[in-house]
Design a protein around this motif. Structure first.
Motif, short mmCIF file in Angstrom:
data_model
loop_
_atom_site.label_atom_id
_atom_site.label_comp_id
_atom_site.label_asym_id
_atom_site.label_seq_id
_atom_site.Cartn_x
_atom_site.Cartn_y
_atom_site.Cartn_z
N LYS A 161 33.98 -17.05 8.26
CA LYS A 161 34.70 -16.51 9.41
C LYS A 161 36.03 -17.24 9.64
O LYS A 161 37.00 -16.66 10.12
N ARG A 162 36.07 -18.52 9.26
CA ARG A 162 37.32 -19.29 9.42
C ARG A 162 38.44 -18.68 8.58
O ARG A 162 39.60 -18.67 9.00
N ASP A 163 38.09 -18.19 7.39
CA ASP A 163 39.11 -17.61 6.52
C ASP A 163 39.62 -16.29 7.08
O ASP A 163 40.81 -15.96 6.96
N ILE A 164 38.71 -15.53 7.69
CA ILE A 164 39.13 -14.26 8.28
C ILE A 164 40.02 -14.51 9.50
O ILE A 164 41.01 -13.81 9.73
N ALA A 165 39.69 -15.55 10.27
CA ALA A 165 40.48 -15.88 11.47
C ALA A 165 41.94 -16.19 11.13
O ALA A 165 42.84 -16.00 11.95
N LEU A 166 42.15 -16.66 9.91
CA LEU A 166 43.50 -17.02 9.46
C LEU A 166 44.46 -15.82 9.49
O LEU A 166 45.68 -16.00 9.60
N VAL A 167 43.93 -14.60 9.40
CA VAL A 167 44.78 -13.40 9.48
C VAL A 167 45.49 -13.37 10.84
O VAL A 167 46.68 -13.09 10.94
N SER A 168 44.73 -13.68 11.89
CA SER A 168 45.29 -13.67 13.24
C SER A 168 46.38 -14.75 13.37
O SER A 168 47.45 -14.50 13.95
N VAL A 169 46.10 -15.91 12.83
CA VAL A 169 47.07 -17.02 12.89
C VAL A 169 48.37 -16.61 12.20
O VAL A 169 49.46 -16.76 12.76
N LYS A 170 48.24 -16.05 11.00
CA LYS A 170 49.42 -15.64 10.23
C LYS A 170 50.21 -14.54 10.94
O LYS A 170 51.43 -14.65 11.11
N ASN A 171 49.51 -13.50 11.36
CA ASN A 171 50.22 -12.33 11.88
C ASN A 171 50.86 -12.60 13.24
O ASN A 171 51.98 -12.16 13.51
N LYS A 172 50.16 -13.31 14.09
CA LYS A 172 50.75 -13.59 15.41
C LYS A 172 51.97 -14.51 15.25
O LYS A 172 52.93 -14.43 16.02
N LYS A 173 51.93 -15.38 14.25
CA LYS A 173 53.09 -16.25 14.00
C LYS A 173 54.24 -15.43 13.44
O LYS A 173 55.38 -15.57 13.88
N ASN A 174 53.93 -14.55 12.48
CA ASN A 174 54.99 -13.68 11.94
C ASN A 174 55.66 -12.89 13.06
O ASN A 174 56.87 -12.66 13.04
N ALA A 175 54.87 -12.48 14.05
CA ALA A 175 55.39 -11.63 15.13
C ALA A 175 56.41 -12.38 15.99
O ALA A 175 57.18 -11.74 16.72
N MET A 176 56.44 -13.70 15.91
CA MET A 176 57.40 -14.46 16.72
C MET A 176 58.83 -14.11 16.34
O MET A 176 59.76 -14.32 17.12
N ASP A 177 59.00 -13.54 15.16
CA ASP A 177 60.35 -13.15 14.72
C ASP A 177 60.59 -11.65 14.87
O ASP A 177 61.60 -11.13 14.36
N HIS A 178 59.67 -10.93 15.52
CA HIS A 178 59.86 -9.48 15.66
C HIS A 178 60.28 -9.15 17.10
O HIS A 178 59.56 -9.44 18.04
#
Lengths: 386, 185
Positions: A161-178
C-alpha cells in the motif's frame, strides 16, 4: 479517413470545490479561452461537441441542452456525448469523428462539470449508477467498487500500500505547478496512509476531490490546422472500448477494456512498442491505484509492475516515462468530464513545449491521455504527436 | 500558449461565506418515485431468493452459468437456455471495510463498518460474482479467497429482494479452500 485532425487551441478554468459560476458560465470561460488561444472566433467554428457527465450532479435534466450556449453550440451542428468518467477523453475522439470524417474543418470541444450542486455530497448521486434491483437495495457507494478493485489489484500482485500511496504524493506535488489546480500540496507517503480511512484500502488522500470546472479544445482538419497554427498537435490514434457492466464478474485486477482501447489507438497511430514510443502519458487517476492499473492496461508497464516504475522514479516528471505531469485528477481536481480533457490539454502543451514549470525534459514527440468511467468499464484513449 | 499567461476562470466560493449565508442559491429536493419492474430474468431470481435459493441461467453455446441470471447471453448474443440452481456458498473475490454511507456521510464512531464484497457463487461459472455484504466476521480476519455462506432472513420476512440474504458469513468447516479465481484475459 477524410482528413488528419489536429488540436490547435485549448482553454481551461480553475478546478474548484464550489464555483460561483454556473456550468454554462464555466463552459463559456473555457471555450472562449480556447478560441482566444488560437485567435479564432465562434464564426470560424463549424461544429460543436459537448461532454458532460451525469445529469444527477447538476440536477439539470438534459444538461447537454442546458450547457449548449456556454459551449457556443447555438445555430451550429451541436451534440453532447457522455461515457461517465471516460467522457473527457472521449471528447477529443468525438470531435475527431466530426473533423476526420470530412464533414467539418473545425470543431470546438467543450467539457464542463458542476458537481457541487448535489447536496449533501455528489457521492449520493453515484448510488443510482448501480443496478436498481440487484445492487441498490444494498445501499452501495461508488467507493465500494474502487476499494474492492484496489484490494483485488493489490492482493493479486502482492503490492505494498505504501507504493500505491506514492501516486498521491507525486501527483499532488506535480499539481503545485498547474495554475488550475484545486489540491496542490507537498505530502508524504505517511500522510496518505494516516489520512482518514474511507473504505479500506482507500484513504482520504487516495481519492480525487469533487470539483467544478471546465476545459475546451479547438480541433481543425489538416489544411485548416496549418493555417491556424505553426504548432499543430495531431490526433494520431483514438480508441475506446466498453466491457461488461456485470462488474462483479470482471477481472478486477486488470482493465482489459483499457488494453482494448489502447490497442485500437496504437494500431491507428502505428505504435508497436508503446513502452518506448509513448514518451509521456496522462492515465486517469481518480484514485491512486488507478494510475498504476491503467498504466498496465495501456501496456506502458507489465502486469503488477507499474508500482516498481513509480518507486524507481521512472514516472516522475524528470523520469524516463513521466505519468500525470499535470498533477492529474488527484492534484488538479476531478470535475468528471473536464478531467480527461484537462489531461488531453496537458499532453498538447507538453508536446508543444508550452507546459511552463511542468514541462518534462527531452522535448517529447508522442504522448497519450486516457480516461475511464461508466460502471468502471469504459476505456478511452487518444494518442497525440507533434 | 502557456496556461500561465491566461487569467483562468472559475471563482472558488469560500466555505465561510457559504456558512455565513452570503452565497445565494436555489434549493430544491425533487420528489420523484419510480417502480422498477423486475423483468423476466431478475423476476425469477428474486422469486427464488424469496424461497431461499439462488438461481442462475445457462447458455449452452458458451457454457457459462450466469448470475445474476439473464434471458440472453450478451457474448453469444442468443437466448440463454436453462435455469440452474446454485449453492448459497461461495468465495470472497475481493472486499472492502467501509466507514462511509452511500451519501458519503461517515458511520458514527462505535458503529460497525459496512463490509461489501464480491462473492463468487458456487455453481456459477468461475469468476462469476455478485455484490453483497459480509457479516459475523471480524473485519481484520476477512481474506480474499475466504469461503462464505449466505445468512438468510426468516422465510416470513423475505420479500423477493437481494436483501433476503442478510449477508454472507465465513464457512465454519470449509469443505474446500478456494483462492478465488485467477483469470487472465
Amino acid at each position: 479517413m477524410g482528413q488528419k485532425v489536429a488540436i490547435v487551441g485549448a482553454g481551461i478554468t480553475k478546478f474548484v470545490r464550489r464555483a460561483q459560476e454556473t456550468g454554462k458560465e464555466l463552459a463559456w470561460q473555457a471555450a472562449k479561452m480556447a478560441l482566444d488561444s488560437c485567435e479564432l472566433t465562434l464564426d470560424d467554428i463549424e461544429s460543436v461537441s459537448c461532454g458532460t457527465a451525469p445529469d444527477a450532479f447538476d440536477g439539470v435534466h438534459e444538461k447537454g441542452e442546458y450547457l449548449s450556449d456556454g459551449c457556443g453550440g447555438w445555430r451550429k451542428p451541436y451534440m453532447r456525448q457522455f461515457v461517465g468518467g471516460g467522457t473527457g477523453v472521449f471528447a477529443p475522439i468525438h470531435g475527431w469523428l466530426h473533423v476526420a470524417s470530412g464533414m467539418f474543418d473545425t470543431c470546438l470541444v467543450v467539457c464542463a462539470e458542476k458537481m457541487s450542486s448535489c447536496h449533501p455530497h455528489p457521492q449520493g448521486a453515484f448510488k443510482t449508477i448501480f443496478d436498481h434491483t440487484t445492487e441498490q437495495p444494498l445501499d452501495p457507494t461508488l467507493v465500494w467498487i474502487f476499494a474492492m478493485e484496489y484490494n483485488r489489484y493489490m492482493t493479486t500482485y502482492g503490492i505494498d500500500k505504501r507504493d500505491i500511496a506514492l501516486v498521491s504524493v507525486k501527483n499532488k506535488k506535480n499539481a503545485m505547478d498547474h495554475p488550475a489546480a484545486q489540491l496542490p500540496m507537498e505530502i508524504t507517503v505517511d500522510d496518505v496512509l494516516n489520512s482518514e480511512v474511507l473504505a479500506w484500502p482507500v484513504n482520504r488522500l487516495d481519492i480525487s476531490p469533487t470539483s467544478d470546472g471546465a476545459a475546451a479544445i479547438v480541433l481543425a482538419g489538416e489544411h485548416a490546422a496549418k493555417r491556424i497554427t505553426d504548432k499543430p498537435v495531431w490526433i494520431e490514434g483514438v480508441g475506446w472500448n466498453l466491457d461488461s457492466a456485470y462488474w462483479a464478474s470482471r477481472d478486477l485486477a486488470y482493465p482489459r477494456y483499457v488494453e482494448k482501447a489502447a490497442r485500437m489507438a496504437y494500431d491507428m497511430a502505428g505504435i508497436r512498442e508503446p513502452k518506448k514510443e509513448i514518451e509521456i502519458a496522462e492515465p486517469y487517476d481518480p484514485f491512486t491505484y488507478k494510475e498504476l492499473h491503467h498504466m498496465e492496461g495501456l501496456l506502458l508497464a507489465d502486469r503488477g509492475e507499474a508500482p516498481q516504475l513509480l518507486v524507481d522514479g521512472v514516472t516522475q516528471r524528470d523520469g524516463a516515462r513521466p505519468m500525470c505531469p499535470s498533477g492529474g485528477a488527484l492534484g488538479v481536481g476531478n470535475p468528471i468530464a473536464a478531467t480527461g480533457l484537462m489531461k488531453t490539454i496537458e499532453i498538447f502543451l507538453q508536446l508543444r513545449g508550452e507546459a511552463g514549470k511542468r514541462q518534462v525534459p527531452g522535448s517529447p514527440r508522442c504522448g497519450l491521455a486516457q480516461a475511464w468511467g461508466d460502471l468502471m468499464q469504459v476505456g478511452t484513449v487518444v494518442v497525440l504527436k507533434r | 500558449m502557456e496556461l500561465e499567461k491566461f487569467k483562468l476562470g472559475a471563482t472558488n466560493l469560500k466555505q465561510k461565506d457559504i456558512e455565513a449565508g452570503k452565497v445565494l442559491s436555489i434549493r430544491q429536493t425533487p420528489d420523484l418515485e419510480y417502480a422498477w419492474d423486475n423483468g423476466v430474468a431478475i423476476g425469477r431470481y428474486l422469486k427464488e431468493l424469496k424461497e431461499g435459493r439462488i438461481i442462475a441461467r445457462k447458455c449452452n453455446k458458451c457454457g457459462r452459468v450466469m448470475i445474476p441470471p439473464r434471458m440472453f447471453c450478451e457474448l453469444c448474443f442468443r437466448p440463454t437456455d436453462e435455469w440452474v440452481y446454485c449453492k448459497d456458498t461461495g468465495t470472497v473475490n475481493t472486499f472492502s471495510i467501509c466507514h462511509i454511507n452511500w451519501d458519503a456521510s461517515r458511520i458514527p464512531e462505535g458503529m460497525p463498518p459496512h463490509l461489501p464484497a464480491v462473492i463468487e457463487i458456487d455453481g456459477a461459472s468461475p469468476g462469476t460474482g455478485i455484490l453483497h455484504l459480509l457479516g459475523e466476521v471480524e473485519p481484520e480476519k476477512i481474506k480474499i479467497g475466504m469461503r462464505v455462506k449466505a445468512v438468510w432472513k426468516k422465510p416470513e420476512e423475505r420479500e423477493g429482494s437481494i436483501t433476503d440474504i442478510m449477508y454472507f458469513k465465513p464457512l465454519r468447516n470449509p469443505s474446500k479452500s478456494g483462492t478465488g479465481s485467477k483469470r487472465r484475459s
